[in-house]
Design an enzyme around this catalytic site. Structure first.
Site, short mmCIF file in Angstrom:
data_model
loop_
_atom_site.label_atom_id
_atom_site.label_comp_id
_atom_site.label_asym_id
_atom_site.label_seq_id
_atom_site.Cartn_x
_atom_site.Cartn_y
_atom_site.Cartn_z
N ASP A 74 4.47 6.83 -2.13
CA ASP A 74 3.03 6.97 -1.98
C ASP A 74 2.46 8.02 -2.92
OD1 ASP A 74 2.00 5.11 -0.09
OD2 ASP A 74 3.29 6.06 1.40
N CYS B 23 12.48 11.44 -0.07
CA CYS B 23 12.95 10.19 0.54
C CYS B 23 12.27 8.96 -0.08
CB CYS B 23 12.75 10.21 2.05
SG CYS B 23 11.03 10.41 2.54
N HIS C 77 14.33 -11.98 1.31
CA HIS C 77 15.47 -12.26 2.19
C HIS C 77 16.73 -12.53 1.38
CE1 HIS C 77 13.72 -12.03 5.97
NE2 HIS C 77 13.24 -13.25 6.12
N GLU D 21 3.08 13.31 0.50
CA GLU D 21 2.92 12.04 -0.23
C GLU D 21 1.47 11.79 -0.63
OE1 GLU D 21 4.37 8.77 2.16
OE2 GLU D 21 3.48 9.53 4.00
C1 PEP Z 1 7.19 7.18 0.46
O1 PEP Z 1 5.99 6.97 0.47
O2 PEP Z 1 7.80 7.62 -0.54
C2 PEP Z 1 8.02 6.87 1.64
C3 PEP Z 1 9.29 7.19 1.68
O3 PEP Z 1 7.43 6.23 2.67
P1 PEP Z 1 7.10 4.66 2.70
O4 PEP Z 1 7.79 4.02 1.53
O5 PEP Z 1 7.62 4.19 4.02
O6 PEP Z 1 5.62 4.65 2.61
MG MG Z 2 4.95 6.71 2.34
#
Ligand code: PEP
Ligand code: MG
Length: 608
Positions: free
Chosen positions: A479, A526, A213, A455
């Site tokens: 992941d 992402c 936080h 992933e």
């Molecule tokens: C990832 O696994 O890279 C991803 C963007 O999803 P999360 O971090 O929500 O698992």
């Molecule tokens: Mg992920």
């Protein structure tokens, strides 16, 4: 509002270069960017003093009354803090206090306190403390930042409630009379919201990580902060000058006059850089030789779309919808989802929004959904596996997404795909949901793109086949790294092994991009790697079409892309494949990026 990077007229206050104490350098977690120089102010709040007080039977009704009055007083306090947060930091931070209200209204807390008061005949403050302490400990013992944050919320609410029961006024950071650097064991969200921005130059705490936080709130309020310093409260001399560098995580206690000067110069450089970044907002994300990359943002909550617009994001590359559950603690109805998704889609229009179906499970479990206790939750009932088993949950979500897709750029993304069957089953359900909406005469985009997160290693290996049946790919490196390297992303014992710069991960990214482009579908990334300035040229050079990063990182990444040619990016990507260990790849990237961007104060140049 003063920003962390503005020169503060009084930043030289304090007893600089005192020869009473030798200089001491500490390293913590860089939680919120900026450099602060000023006198240390030790903020150690009084610990709660709660003793059990015996009640007679006749005193119980009065005590229950007192408890109810304190609940109401606490509710009003939280509402006030919420309003204050709304004014200073906006919707997203203000919403944190909604969860405080939910904790306060939790029937378990209210009913259990009253029941135990009647049975055990002990005072309300003791019972509240006891009940909340138990929940706090149980949440803290669970893995994952989410639980740790909920535990901190419980402690914050408990403190307010006990103080109100005892008639004690809580101490806040709003009463400072000169600019200081605040040192504390830990800070609650209420502490931070109440701080007087004109008097708090920076913050350093013993506890907390990059996603605590304290980190989230200080970043929103633009106060430089370093967390996780373990024992800074024991080593600091109140009143003496100290330096905190929220960019690097370094803290200097009792700095020499030369070091104070050095940090002032660093601060000026950082201020200039940050100010120039803001000017990039409306410029296109393209290399010096005109290669376009789409720079999008990742969000967890609809309110974050404002930050995406402010920082010049070209749409949302990942909307982690499971946070709709996690922040409210219950299942959002289809209509509620329509409202939330519409808010994001309209805020981003004409840019697009990639809505990911619920990625529940792993470290994001919801009490209401009967998640089984698993010994390997990351290899268990998670993401699309949960959604395909709980068919109604998926149907409602797909229906909500479709309802906001009419004449808008909305895309659906499936997480954790490990087998083509999952795509086929989801598409079949999507068709059925479309038929239902059509029957009701509700408009939607019948060609809504359906893509997947790549992933899991099996998805990379099968990327060619998957690409034929998907409309886009997005690499989830958070992941992908954990599943490729067999390194739990949330386990502190193996963090040194968790790296996206492992050659195996780089090959997976390369192969995914190739498969996508052969099938003529776009591919984005992402995972957090997309927001690491060290990786930017490598990723552009590997041919990624879109990068999706945390909103606050957008300007920095855009700056890097706009400062190099596509040819250079290609060269960096080609050369990175010459190395055979993660350490070698990383060393190569640090050396190359430092050479190319010697003038940019991005992290690889921010030693100290
Ligand atoms: C990832 O696994 O890279 C991803 C963007 O999803 P999360 O971090 O929500 O698992
Ligand atoms: Mg992920």
């Amino acid at each position: 509002m003063t920003t962390p990077i503005e020169e503060h007229p009084l930043q030289s206050a304090g007893n600089a270069g005192s020869d009473l104490q030798p200089e001491l350098i500490m390293r913590g977690v860089p939680a919120s960017p900026g450099i602060a120089i000023g006198p240390a102010y030790l903020f150690t709040k009084d610990r709660l003093k709660v003793e059990p007080r015996r009640l007679t039977q006749a005193q119980v009704p009065g005590e229950i009354e007192r408890f109810r009055a304190a609940l109401e007083e606490t509710r009003q306090d939280i509402l006030k803090t919420r309003a204050m947060a709304m004014k200073t930091t906006g919707d997203i931070v203000a919403r944190l206090f909604d969860s405080h209200l939910l904790i306060l209204e939790d029937v378990m807390l209210v009913d259990e306190t009253i029941e135990r008061m009647q049975e055990e005949k002990v005072s309300a403050d003791w019972l509240v403390h006891d009940i909340m302490q138990r929940t706090y400990r149980s949440l803290k013992s669970q893995k994952g930042e989410y639980f740790s944050q909920r535990a901190d919320d419980i402690r914050d609410v408990a403190r307010r409630l006990v103080f109100n029961l005892q008639g004690v006024k809580d101490e806040y950071l709003s009463d400072l009379d000169k600019p200081v650097v605040v040192i504390a064991p830990d800070l609650t969200p209420s502490d931070i919201i109440h701080l007087d921005r004109s008097h708090v130059l920076g913050i350093a705490t013993n506890l907390g990580g990059a996603t605590s936080h304290t980190a989230i709130l200080t970043r929103s309020m633009e106060v430089p902060a370093v967390t996780g310093l373990k024992n800074v409260t024991e080593l600091v001399c109140p009143g003496q000058t100290m330096v905190i560098n929220g960019n690097s995580g370094k803290v200097v206690l009792h700095p020499t006059p030369e070091h104070v000067e050095e940090y002032r110069a660093k601060r000026r450089k950082f201020v200039a850089f940050w100010t120039r970044l803001k000017e990039l907002r409306d410029l296109p994300t393209q290399t010096t030789d005109g290669h376009r990359v789409r720079l999008m943002a990742n969000i967890e909550l609809p309110a974050e779309s404002d930050a995406v617009v402010t920082h010049g994001g070209e749409g949302i590359g990942l909307f982690r919808t499971e946070y709709l559950f996690l922040t409210r603690g219950s299942l959002p109805s289809e209509q509620e989802q329509v409202t939330e998704y519409r808010r994001v889609v309209e805020a981003m229009h004409p840019h697009g929004v990639v809505i990911r179906t619920f990625d529940l499970g792993g470290d994001k479990v919801m009490p209401g959904l009967n998640f089984p206790k698993e010994s390997n939750p990351f290899l268990g009932w998670r993401a699309i596996r949960v959604c395909l088993d709980l068919n109604d949950l998926l149907r409602a979500q797909l229906s909500a997404i479709l309802q906001v897709s009419y004449q808008r750029d909305v895309r659906i993304m499936i997480p954790l795909v490990s087998d083509l069957t999952e795509v086929r089953r989801t598409r079949a359900i999507l068709r059925e949901v479309m038929a239902g909406l059509e029957a009701q005469g509700l408009p939607f985009n019948p060609n809504i793109p359906l893509g997947i997160m790549v992933e899991v290693p099996s998805a990379v290996v099968m990327a060619r086949e998957l690409a034929r049946e998907c409309d886009f790919f997005s690499l989830g490196t958070n992941d992908l790294v954990q599943y490729t390297l067999a390194v739990d992303r949330a386990n502190e014992n193996v963090t040194h092994l968790y790296t996206p710069y492992h050659p195996a991960v780089l090959r997976m990214i390369r192969d995914t991009v190739r498969a996508a482009h052969e099938a003529r579908i776009p591919v984005s990334i992402c995972g957090e790697m997309a927001g690491d300035p060290l990786a930017t040229l490598l990723l552009v050079g590997l041919g990624l079409d879109d990068l999706s990063v945390a909103p606050v990182l957008l300007p920095e990444i855009k700056k890097i892309i706009r400062s190099a040619s596509y040819e250079t990016a290609h060269r960096v990507a080609r050369q990175a494949f010459r190395y055979h260990t993660a350490a070698e790849v990383e060393a190569f990237l640090v050396a190359t990026m430092k050479k190319l961007f010697a003038d940019l104060p991005v992290w690889f140049n921010r030693e100290g």
